[in-house]
Enzyme design. Structure first.
Site, PDB file in Angstrom:
ATOM      1  N   TYR A 184      81.697  22.408  36.989  1.00 28.24           N
ATOM      2  CA  TYR A 184      82.721  23.291  37.430  1.00 28.24           C
ATOM      3  C   TYR A 184      83.021  24.176  36.179  1.00 28.24           C
ATOM      4  O   TYR A 184      83.288  23.607  35.131  1.00 28.24           O
ATOM      5  CB  TYR A 184      83.993  22.882  37.886  1.00 28.24           C
ATOM      6  N   ASP A 220      80.287  24.411  27.924  1.00 25.25           N
ATOM      7  CA  ASP A 220      81.690  24.491  28.364  1.00 25.25           C
ATOM      8  C   ASP A 220      82.508  23.549  28.084  1.00 25.25           C
ATOM      9  O   ASP A 220      82.427  22.224  28.608  1.00 25.25           O
ATOM     10  CB  ASP A 220      81.602  24.795  30.145  1.00 25.25           C
ATOM     11  N   LYS A 244      92.316  24.782  28.156  1.00 23.51           N
ATOM     12  CA  LYS A 244      93.264  23.667  28.081  1.00 23.51           C
ATOM     13  C   LYS A 244      94.004  23.459  26.999  1.00 23.51           C
ATOM     14  O   LYS A 244      95.101  23.861  26.619  1.00 23.51           O
ATOM     15  CB  LYS A 244      92.341  22.498  28.754  1.00 23.51           C
TER      16      LYS A 244
HETATM   17  N1  PMP Z   1      85.466  24.642  32.722  1.00 22.69           N
HETATM   18  C1  PMP Z   1      85.893  23.527  32.943  1.00 22.69           C
HETATM   19  C2  PMP Z   1      84.832  22.596  32.247  1.00 22.69           C
HETATM   20  C3  PMP Z   1      87.020  23.270  33.335  1.00 22.69           C
HETATM   21  O1  PMP Z   1      87.083  21.859  33.585  1.00 22.69           O
HETATM   22  C4  PMP Z   1      87.862  24.015  33.877  1.00 22.69           C
HETATM   23  C5  PMP Z   1      88.968  23.796  34.674  1.00 22.69           C
HETATM   24  N2  PMP Z   1      89.294  22.599  35.261  1.00 22.69           N
HETATM   25  C6  PMP Z   1      87.480  25.638  33.993  1.00 22.69           C
HETATM   26  C7  PMP Z   1      86.242  25.821  33.082  1.00 22.69           C
HETATM   27  C8  PMP Z   1      88.196  26.536  34.505  1.00 22.69           C
HETATM   28  O2  PMP Z   1      89.472  26.662  33.403  1.00 22.69           O
HETATM   29  P1  PMP Z   1      90.628  27.448  34.111  1.00 22.69           P
HETATM   30  O3  PMP Z   1      91.096  26.585  35.442  1.00 22.69           O
HETATM   31  O4  PMP Z   1      91.709  27.519  32.990  1.00 22.69           O
HETATM   32  O5  PMP Z   1      90.317  28.760  34.492  1.00 22.69           O
END
Ligand code: PMP
Length: 423
Positions: free
Chosen positions: A143, A238, A266
Site C-alpha cells: 500500500y 516507500d 509517519k
Molecule cells: N506508504 C506506506 C508504506 C504506508 O504504510 C502508508 C500509510 N499506512 C502510506 C504510504 C500512506 O500514508 P498516509 O496515510 O500518511 O497518506
C-alpha cells in the site's frame, strides 16, 4: 449506551462510515469502533474510561509513544512563540531537511509534504517526469497511500475491506500500473526482460507492512535494485512505515541498498501530519521551481509539523533506541511462540525489528497470496478478546503491530499473558 456507541451513532450521520479512515471502523473485526479520549506512553484511554496497552502507535508515527515529552515541548514552543503557518520559508525546515539528508543514506535532497499519500503521488509523478515514461510497477499487497495510480491491488484498508480496486480510478490510469507478486524474483526478471525500458519506476515497501509484516526474501531487493538500474528505471523505496523504524536510516540502511527516491511519513512528523520525498539531486532537481515537474503545498513544511518531526528525529538519533526496540519486540515474539506451543495453535509470526504481525495461518507468509490464506474469522475473535483483556491490537489481520520505546518489559509480559489467554 456507552459514550463510544453514542459518538459512533452521531458520527455515522455526518462522516462516511463514522470514521475519517476506513480501518478505524472495525469492519474487519466486527463490533463498533472505540472512541479515544487520550493517550500517554504506550497506553490509550477511551471515552468510557477504559485503558488499553496499545500496539498501533497511530499506525506507526508514535515510536516514542503518546505525548512524548520532547515532541510535546517542541509543539508547545511553536504554539507559544512562533505561529502555525506562514506559507513562506522558515529556518527549522532547513534543519529538518539537513537532518533527513544526513540520516537517510540515499537522500541528497528532500521536499516536505503533508502525508505519505502525497509523498508517493509526488514521487511517482517525478519518476515519470524524469524518465519520460508512463508505466509504473508496484507489488501485490503493498500500500502506498490512496493516489489513483497506486490504488491497484493495494493492501491495508483495501485488503481489509476486500475491495479489488477502487471505483473512481480511471481504467486508463490503472492500466499503466503493473502489479507483480512480492518476493517473486522470476516475475520481475521476466517483466524487465520484456518491457524494462518502458518502466518509469518501481515502487516497493522494502518490508511489506500493509499485508501484515512481510520481510523481503534474501536477495530480492538486491535484484530489484539491479534490474531497475540496468533499465534506467527509478527505484522508489516507500519508507513511510519503515523509515526511522527498523533502523534510524530505514530499511535501506538495514539492508544496505540505495534506492533512487525514498518516500517518508509517519515518524518524520512525530505524530503531526508530515510526509516527504527525497533522493538523488539530479532527480529531485526536476521538481518545480528548479525543474518542470509541479508539486506544491499550502501547509507543506509548516512550523508545527516541522518542530514535531525535528524533535522526534533528533531524539531518535541521540538515543538510538533500536536495540531496545529489537529486544522488546523479540520478547513479544518469543512470548507468542511459547503461548502458541502451549495452546497447540497454528500461527505465524513475522517480525522485523519493532514491526510484527501474528497471522492465523498454517504456512509461512511471504507475499499477499499467502497472507490472504490467513483465518480472518479467528483473527477477529482474537482481536475482540484482546480488547476485553485491555490490549488494543491493530484491528485487521493485514496490518503490522508496532512496539514503541514507551512499552516496558512489564507491558510486553502483560500483553503475552493476554495473548496466551486469547489464542
Ligand atoms: N506508504 C506506506 C508504506 C504506508 O504504510 C502508508 C500509510 N499506512 C502510506 C504510504 C500512506 O500514508 P498516509 O496515510 O500518511 O497518506
Amino acid at each position: 449506551m456507552s459514550k463510544s456507541d453514542d459518538l459512533f451513532q452521531r458520527a455515522e450521520k455526518v462522516i462516511p462510515g463514522g470514521v475519517n479512515s476506513p480501518v478505524r471502523a472495525f469492519k474487519a473485526v466486527g463490533g463498533k469502533p472505540i472512541f479515544i479520549e487520550s493517550g500517554s506512553g504506550c497506553r490509550i484511554r477511551d471515552v468510557d474510561g477504559r485503558e488499553y496497552i496499545e500496539y498501533i502507535g497511530s499506525w506507526g508515527p508514535l515510536i516514542a509513544g503518546h505525548r512524548s515529552p520532547v515532541v510535546m515541548k517542541a509543539l508547545a514552543e511553536v504554539l507559544e512563540g512562533v505561529g502555525t503557518s506562514f506559507g513562506a520559508p522558515t529556518g527549522p525546515e532547513v534543519d529538518l531537511a539537513e537532518l533527513i539528508c544526513d540520516i537517510v543514506p540515499s537522500v541528497e535532497k528532500v521536499r516536505l509534504v503533508n502525508s505519505g499519500t502525497e509523498a508517493t503521488m509526488s514521487a511517482i509523478r517525478l519518476a515519470r517526469g524524469f524518465t519520460g515514461r508512463d508505466k509504473i510497477v508496484k507489488f501485490d499487497g503493498c500500500y502506498h497511500g490512496h493516489g489513483d495510480s497506486l490504488l491497484v491491488r493495494a493492501g491495508s484498508g483495501v485488503a481489509t475491506l476486500g475491495l479489488p480496486d477502487s471505483p473512481g480510478v480511471p481504467a486508463c490510469l490503472a492500466e499503466l500500473t503493473l502489479v507483480l507478486p512480492f518476493n517473486d524474483s522470476a516475475a520481475i526478471r521476466d517483466l524487465f526482460d520484456r518491457v524494462g525500458g518502458d518502466i518509469a519506476c518501481v515502487i516497493i515497501e522494502p518490508i511489506g507492512g500493509n499485508m501484515g509484516c512481510v520481510p523481503p526474501a534474501p536477495g530480492f531487493l538486491e535484484l530489484v535494485r539491479d534490474l531497475t538500474a540496468a533499465a534506467g528505471t527509478v527505484l522508489i523505496f516507500d519508507e513511510v512505515m519503515t523509515g526511522f523504524r527498523v533502523s534510524l536510516g530505514g530499511a535501506q540502511e538495514l539492508f544496505d541498498i540505495r534506492p533512487d527516491l525514498t518516500t517518508m511519513g509517519k515518524i518524520i512528523g512525530g505524530g503531526v501530519p508530515v510526509g516527504a520525498y527525497g533522493g538523488k539531486s539530479n532527480i529531485m532537481d526536476c521538481v518545480a521551481p528548479v525543474g518542470p515537474v509541479y508539486q506544491a503545498g499550502t501547509l507543506s513544511g509548516n512550523p508545527l509539523a516541522v518542530a514535531a518531526g525535528l524533535a522526534a528525529l533528533t531524539s531518535l538519533r541521540r538515543e538510538s533506541p533500536y536495540e531496545r526496540l529489537e529486544d522488546l519486540a523479540a520478547r513479544l515474539e518469543r512470548g507468542i511462540h511459547e503461548s502458541v506451543a502451549e495452546k497447540g495453535a497454528t500461527v505465524q509470526v513475522n517480525r522485523v525489528g519493532s514491526m510484527l504481525t501474528l497471522f492465523f495461518n498454517d504456512s509461512a507468509v511471504t507475499d499477499f497470496e499467502t497472507a490472504k490464506a490467513s483465518d480472518t474469522v479467528r483473527f477477529s475473535e482474537f482481536f475482540q478478546s484482546m480488547l476485553s483483556e485491555g490490549v488494543y491490537w491493530p484491528p485487521s489481520q493485514f496490518e503490522a503491530a508496532f512496539v514503541s520505546t514507551a512499552h516496558s518489559e512489564a507491558d510486553i509480559d502483560a500483553t503475552i499473558g493476554a495473548i496466551s489467554r486469547c489464542l
